[in-house]
Design an enzyme around this catalytic site. Structure first.
Site, mmCIF file in Angstrom:
data_model
loop_
_atom_site.group_PDB
_atom_site.id
_atom_site.type_symbol
_atom_site.label_atom_id
_atom_site.label_comp_id
_atom_site.label_asym_id
_atom_site.label_seq_id
_atom_site.Cartn_x
_atom_site.Cartn_y
_atom_site.Cartn_z
ATOM 1 N N HIS A 43 6.790 31.203 -12.675
ATOM 2 C CA HIS A 43 6.872 32.821 -12.760
ATOM 3 C C HIS A 43 8.215 32.730 -12.243
ATOM 4 O O HIS A 43 8.381 34.490 -11.946
ATOM 5 C CB HIS A 43 5.790 33.055 -11.586
ATOM 6 C CG HIS A 43 4.317 32.167 -11.574
ATOM 7 N ND1 HIS A 43 3.597 32.659 -11.756
ATOM 8 C CD2 HIS A 43 3.814 31.239 -10.882
ATOM 9 C CE1 HIS A 43 2.657 32.826 -11.876
ATOM 10 N NE2 HIS A 43 2.279 30.812 -11.214
ATOM 11 N N LYS A 65 28.395 20.116 13.542
ATOM 12 C CA LYS A 65 26.700 19.770 13.751
ATOM 13 C C LYS A 65 26.510 20.369 14.783
ATOM 14 O O LYS A 65 27.359 20.905 15.817
ATOM 15 C CB LYS A 65 26.891 18.432 14.509
ATOM 16 C CG LYS A 65 25.771 16.996 14.691
ATOM 17 C CD LYS A 65 24.992 16.477 13.892
ATOM 18 C CE LYS A 65 24.623 15.352 13.683
ATOM 19 N NZ LYS A 65 23.721 15.140 12.769
ATOM 20 N N ARG A 95 31.687 18.588 14.754
ATOM 21 C CA ARG A 95 31.218 19.300 15.341
ATOM 22 C C ARG A 95 31.849 20.337 15.127
ATOM 23 O O ARG A 95 31.350 21.737 15.414
ATOM 24 C CB ARG A 95 31.101 19.410 17.363
ATOM 25 C CG ARG A 95 30.667 18.254 17.521
ATOM 26 C CD ARG A 95 29.797 18.691 18.779
ATOM 27 N NE ARG A 95 29.947 20.071 19.965
ATOM 28 C CZ ARG A 95 28.757 20.041 20.118
ATOM 29 N NH1 ARG A 95 27.364 19.722 20.921
ATOM 30 N NH2 ARG A 95 28.231 21.514 21.175
ATOM 31 N N GLU A 126 13.637 18.967 1.695
ATOM 32 C CA GLU A 126 14.911 18.246 2.491
ATOM 33 C C GLU A 126 15.920 17.522 1.453
ATOM 34 O O GLU A 126 17.029 17.670 1.855
ATOM 35 C CB GLU A 126 14.539 17.335 2.985
ATOM 36 C CG GLU A 126 15.253 16.321 3.962
ATOM 37 C CD GLU A 126 16.133 16.936 4.578
ATOM 38 O OE1 GLU A 126 15.973 18.281 5.095
ATOM 39 O OE2 GLU A 126 16.738 16.748 5.319
ATOM 40 N N ASN A 163 33.273 26.976 23.330
ATOM 41 C CA ASN A 163 32.228 26.802 22.805
ATOM 42 C C ASN A 163 30.658 28.216 23.513
ATOM 43 O O ASN A 163 31.065 27.795 24.297
ATOM 44 C CB ASN A 163 31.423 25.054 22.870
ATOM 45 C CG ASN A 163 32.238 24.097 22.384
ATOM 46 O OD1 ASN A 163 33.030 24.500 22.001
ATOM 47 N ND2 ASN A 163 31.526 23.127 21.963
ATOM 48 N N GLY A 164 30.745 27.902 22.404
ATOM 49 C CA GLY A 164 29.057 29.590 22.200
ATOM 50 C C GLY A 164 30.279 30.902 21.793
ATOM 51 O O GLY A 164 31.370 30.475 21.247
ATOM 52 N N LYS A 183 20.047 18.554 1.476
ATOM 53 C CA LYS A 183 20.769 16.953 1.703
ATOM 54 C C LYS A 183 21.280 17.319 -0.015
ATOM 55 O O LYS A 183 22.986 16.788 0.637
ATOM 56 C CB LYS A 183 19.814 15.976 1.337
ATOM 57 C CG LYS A 183 20.257 14.620 2.281
ATOM 58 C CD LYS A 183 19.836 15.004 3.157
ATOM 59 C CE LYS A 183 20.126 16.128 4.259
ATOM 60 N NZ LYS A 183 19.922 16.453 5.313
HETATM 61 C C1 F6R Z 1 20.844 19.476 7.722
HETATM 62 C C2 F6R Z 1 21.095 19.650 9.180
HETATM 63 C C3 F6R Z 1 20.770 20.769 9.325
HETATM 64 C C4 F6R Z 1 20.154 21.192 11.066
HETATM 65 C C5 F6R Z 1 19.790 22.385 11.069
HETATM 66 C C6 F6R Z 1 19.127 22.325 12.933
HETATM 67 O O1 F6R Z 1 21.268 17.932 7.125
HETATM 68 O O2 F6R Z 1 21.255 18.840 9.748
HETATM 69 O O3 F6R Z 1 20.287 21.990 8.566
HETATM 70 O O4 F6R Z 1 18.674 19.723 10.732
HETATM 71 O O5 F6R Z 1 21.030 22.709 11.263
HETATM 72 O O6 F6R Z 1 19.665 21.102 14.023
HETATM 73 P P1 F6R Z 1 18.948 20.644 15.003
HETATM 74 O O7 F6R Z 1 17.771 19.309 14.713
HETATM 75 O O8 F6R Z 1 19.973 19.669 15.583
HETATM 76 O O9 F6R Z 1 18.637 22.279 15.724
#
Ligand code: F6R
Length: 608
Positions: free
Chosen positions: A504, A603, A27, A481, A101-102, A485
Site C-alpha cells: 500500500h 538506558k 546511563r 522489535e 538527574n531529571g 534492535k
Molecule cells: C530498546 C530499549 C528501549 C526501552 C525503552 C523502555 O532496546 O531498550 O526502547 O525498551 O526505553 O525502557 P524501560 O523498559 O526501562 O521502560
C-alpha cells in the site's frame, strides 16, 4: 538516563567516583565530571565525551585531591553536550556544587528570576539553576536551604549536593528520579544505580520521593521534606558484581543475549508449581479478572513491542479487547478507560518517565495497574497496584534483550493464568502451554548454539543501507522489535511492516539488493507471507527468512533461512527474537559501532 555517584570517607574520592561512573556509563555518555572538596575549595574536572576522556585527563582521578566528592555522567537534555554543560555545576561564588538527574521543568522561569537579581549563569542547563537557587537561599543550614528550594522546582530530580562550608557532608535529594545511599565502614556512598557502588558495599538505603539524606563519613540521616527524621530499612543487594560485569564477553549486549535461557528460566521457575501457574504475588482477585471488560497496555520502546505481542496473545486466549499505547502518547489522548479496564505497564528499568506518567493517568481514571518490571523497588514497581518482577538480573547494555524475553515470559504466564480463570482454556491446552513454557529456555539455547552461523550471515549483510522487517500477526509484532534492535545499535535504516501493508505504499522503496527480513514463524499465515515475499523478491529484494523447522518451502522463496525450533503459536516470539538480536549485534559489530552505548541513547529514560 544520566548517572550519579558520590563518596565520603578516608580514601581519595576521585578515583572511586570515576570508577563508579565507568559502571554507569550506559546511563549517559556525552560528558562526565567530578567535583571534590579538598577541605578548602571545590576541585572540578569535567570533559566532553565518554568517561574515558575524563579518566585520561585526570589519570583515573589520581590527580584530584579530596576525600569527599560527587560525579556525573550525562545524557544531554538542556544544552548541547559540552564541557561547560557537563555536571557538576557550581553556584556563582562556588559555594555549592550539584549533580542532577531529571529535568527542572520551570527552570527558564527560575533562571529569569535569578538573573533579574544579578546572578550570572554560565551553562545552558536546568541544573545550574539548582546550584544558584541553593546559593541564593543559603542561610548556613544546608538541610534547611535544601528544603526551602525543593518546592520551588517543578519536575523530577535526583541530586547530589556539596556545600563548601561543610566539606564533611554530601546531601542527596530525590523526587522522581532514583537514588540510593551505599552504607560502608567509616565511608558512605551515593549513586543513581547499584552497579556504581557494588564493589564497595551491598548494603543500601533507597530514597523515596522528597526524602533528603545527609551523608557523612560515619553517619547517614534521612529526612522527609519537613525535616523529620525517617527510619529507612537497610536493603541487601543479592546479585553479584559478576552479574554487572562482562564476564569475558566483548560486550554486555552479547552477554545478555546469552543469558536469556537463564532470564526466562528464573522468571518462570518459581511461578510454575505442580504444573499450575501461580501468580501469588498479585492481589488481583479472580473476581476482578472476570470483571474487566478491556485490557490496556502502556510501555515504551522494546517494552511497547512486548505489549504489541501481548495484544495478539490476550485477544486470542481471553477474547477481551486489548489496546496498546506508546506511553508518551497515552496520557495526551484522554484515553477511554475506567475501573473495568485492567492496565498492564511494562518496563525494564521501572523508571521510564513516560511509562510512569501513563500508569498514573490510568490509575487516576480508576484502572487497576499491574506492572511488569525488572528493577526491584523502582518507581513503577512501587506505584503500581500489583507488580510481577521479571527475574532477568541487571541489564546493562542500552539495547534490551534479556529483559524483553523475560517480559514476554510474564505475558505468557498472565495470559494462561487469566485464560484459566475466565474458563477460556481447556485443560489439555493449559498443559501444553505450561510444558512449552518450561521448554522455552532449552529452545532458546538451541538458537544460541547457532550463533556462529548467524554471525556468518551478518558478515554478508552488514553493509546494507536499508532493511525491512515484515511479518503477519504475531510475526508482525515481533518484526517491530527486530527492526528497533538493528537500527538502534547499527545505525542502519530499518522499518517494520505488516507484510500485507507493504504493497500500500512502502513497496516503492524496494529495489535491487534491499534487505528484507521475512518472519514466517506463524504457520497459519505462512502461505500468505510467502506471497508477500514473492512481491518484494520480484522487485529485487534480498530476502532472509526466519521460520520454524520443517517449513522447507521458505527456502524456495528466500536467499537464506534461519530456522528456529517449533513451539506453540503464542510463544514463537521468544524464539524468533533471538536470531534477530544476534544478527543486529553482529551487523553492528562488523560495522564497528559502539554496541553497548549507541549514539544519542541512554538506558532508563527518566525524562518525558
Ligand atoms: C530498546 C530499549 C528501549 C526501552 C525503552 C523502555 O532496546 O531498550 O526502547 O525498551 O526505553 O525502557 P524501560 O523498559 O526501562 O521502560
Amino acid at each position: 538516563m544520566c548517572g550519579i555517584v558520590g563518596y565520603i570517607g578516608d580514601e581519595q574520592a576521585a578515583p572511586i567516583l570515576i570508577k563508579g561512573l565507568e559502571k554507569l556509563k550506559y546511563r549517559g555518555y556525552d560528558s562526565a565530571g567530578v567535583c571534590t572538596n579538598d577541605g578548602e575549595k571545590f576541585i572540578v574536572e569535567k570533559e566532553k565525551g565518554k568517561i574515558e576522556v575524563l579518566q585520561k585527563y585526570t589519570d583515573d582521578g589520581k590527580n584530584i585531591a579530596g576525600n569527599a566528592g560527587i560525579g556525573h555522567t550525562r545524557w544531554a537534555t538542556h544544552g548541547e553536550p559540552s564541557k561547560i554543560n557537563a555536571h557538576p555545576h557550581l553556584s556563582q561564588s562556588e559555594s555549592f556544587a550539584v549533580v542532577h538527574n531529571g529535568i527542572i521543568e520551570n527552570y527558564m522561569e527560575l533562571k529569569q528570576e535569578l538573573s533579574e537579581k544579578g546572578i550570572v549563569f554560565c551553562s545552558s542547563t536546568d541544573t545550574e539553576v539548582i546550584a544558584q537557587l541553593l546559593e541564593y537561599y543559603d542561610n548556613g543550614d544546608l538541610l534547611d536551604t535544601v528544603t526551602k528550594i525543593m518546592p520551588l522546582m517543578k519536575g523530577s530530580y535526583a541530586l547530589g549536593i556539596m556545600y563548601k562550608e561543610k566539606p564533611d557532608e554530601i546531601i542527596a535529594v530525590r523526587k522522581g528520579s532514583p537514588l540510593i545511599i551505599g552504607i560502608g565502614e567509616n565511608e558512605n556512598y551515593l549513586a543513581s544505580d547499584v552497579p556504581a557502588i557494588l564493589d564497595k558495599t551491598r548494603k543500601i538505603y533507597r530514597l523515596d520521593n522528597e526524602e533528603i539524606a545527609v551523608i557523612k563519613r560515619d553517619s547517614i540521616t534521612v529526612y522527609d521534606a519537613e525535616k523529620n527524621v525517617v527510619e529507612k530499612p537497610v536493603e541487601t543487594i543479592e546479585w553479584s558484581m559478576d552479574a554487572a560485569e562482562k564476564d569475558g564477553y566483548e560486550h554486555f549486549m552479547l552477554k545478555e543475549i546469552m543469558e536469556q535461557p537463564k532470564a526466562v528460566h528464573n522468571t518462570i521457575a518459581e511461578r510454575i508449581r505442580d504444573g499450575r501457574i501461580v501468580l501469588d504475588e498479585i492481589k488481583l482477585t479472580p473476581e476482578q479478572i472476570r470483571n474487566f471488560d478491556k485490557i490496556n497496555i502502556v510501555a515504551c520502546g522494546s517494552a511497547y513491542h512486548v505489549g504489541v505481542v501481548a495484544k495478539y496473545i490476550f485477544e486470542k486466549l481471553l477474547r477481551k479487547p486489548v489496546e496498546v499505547d506508546v506511553a508518551s502518547e497515552f496520557k495526551y489522548r484522554d484515553p477511554i478507560i475506567n475501573e473495568k479496564t485492567l492496565t498492564i505497564v511494562i518496563s525494564q528499568s521501572g523508571e521510564t518517565a513516560d511509562t510512569k506518567e501513563a500508569m498514573q493517568e490510568a490509575q487516576k481514571k480508576g484502572s487497576y495497574a499491574v506492572a511488569i518490571v525488572n528493577v526491584v523497588g523502582s518507581a513503577i514497581a512501587v506505584g503500581a497496584d500489583d507488580v510481577i518482577y521479571t527475574l532477568a538480573g541487571p541489564e546493562i547494555a542500552v539495547a534490551t534483550t534479556k529483559a524483553y524475553s523475560a517480559q514476554l515470559a510474564v505475558i505468557y504466564m498472565m495470559a494462561i493464568y487469566f485464560g484459566d480463570i475466565l474458563g477460556k482454556i481447556s485443560e489439555q491446552d493449559y498443559k501444553n502451554y505450561v510444558s512449552e513454557l518450561l521448554a522455552l529456555p532449552e529452545k532458546i539455547q538451541l538458537i544460541l548454539d547457532k550463533t556462529e552461523d548467524i554471525k556468518n550471515t551478518a558478515s554478508k549483510l552488514f553493509a546494507r543501507k536499508d532493511v525491512f522487517f515484515i511479518g503477519r500477526n504475531i510475526d508482525y509484532a515481533l518484526s517491530l522489535e527486530g527492526s528497533l534492535k538493528l537500527k538502534e545499535i547499527s545505525y542502519i535504516h530499518s522499518e517494520a511492516y505488516a507484510a500485507g501493508e507493504l504493497k500500500h505504499g512502502t513497496i516503492s522503496l524496494i529495489e535491487d539488493g534491499t534487505l528484507v527480513i521475512a518472519l514466517s514463524t506463524y504457520d497459519d499465515l505462512g502461505e500468505k507471507l510467502q506471497s508477500n515475499i514473492k512481491e518484494v523478491q520480484s522487485r529485487g529484494a534480498y530476502v532472509l527468512g526466519i521460520g520454524c523447522e520443517g517449513r522447507e518451502s521458505l527456502k524456495k522463496c528466500t536467499k537464506s533461512v534461519i530456522f528456529i525450533p517449533k513451539t506453540c503459536d503464542i510463544m514463537l516470539p521468544s524464539l524468533a527474537v533471538v536470531p534477530m538480536q544476534i544478527l543486529a549485534y553482529y551487523m553492528a559489530r562488523f560495522k564497528g559501532c559502539e554496541i553497548d552505548t549507541p549514539r544519542n541513547l541512554a538506558k532508563s529514560v527518566t525524562v518525558e
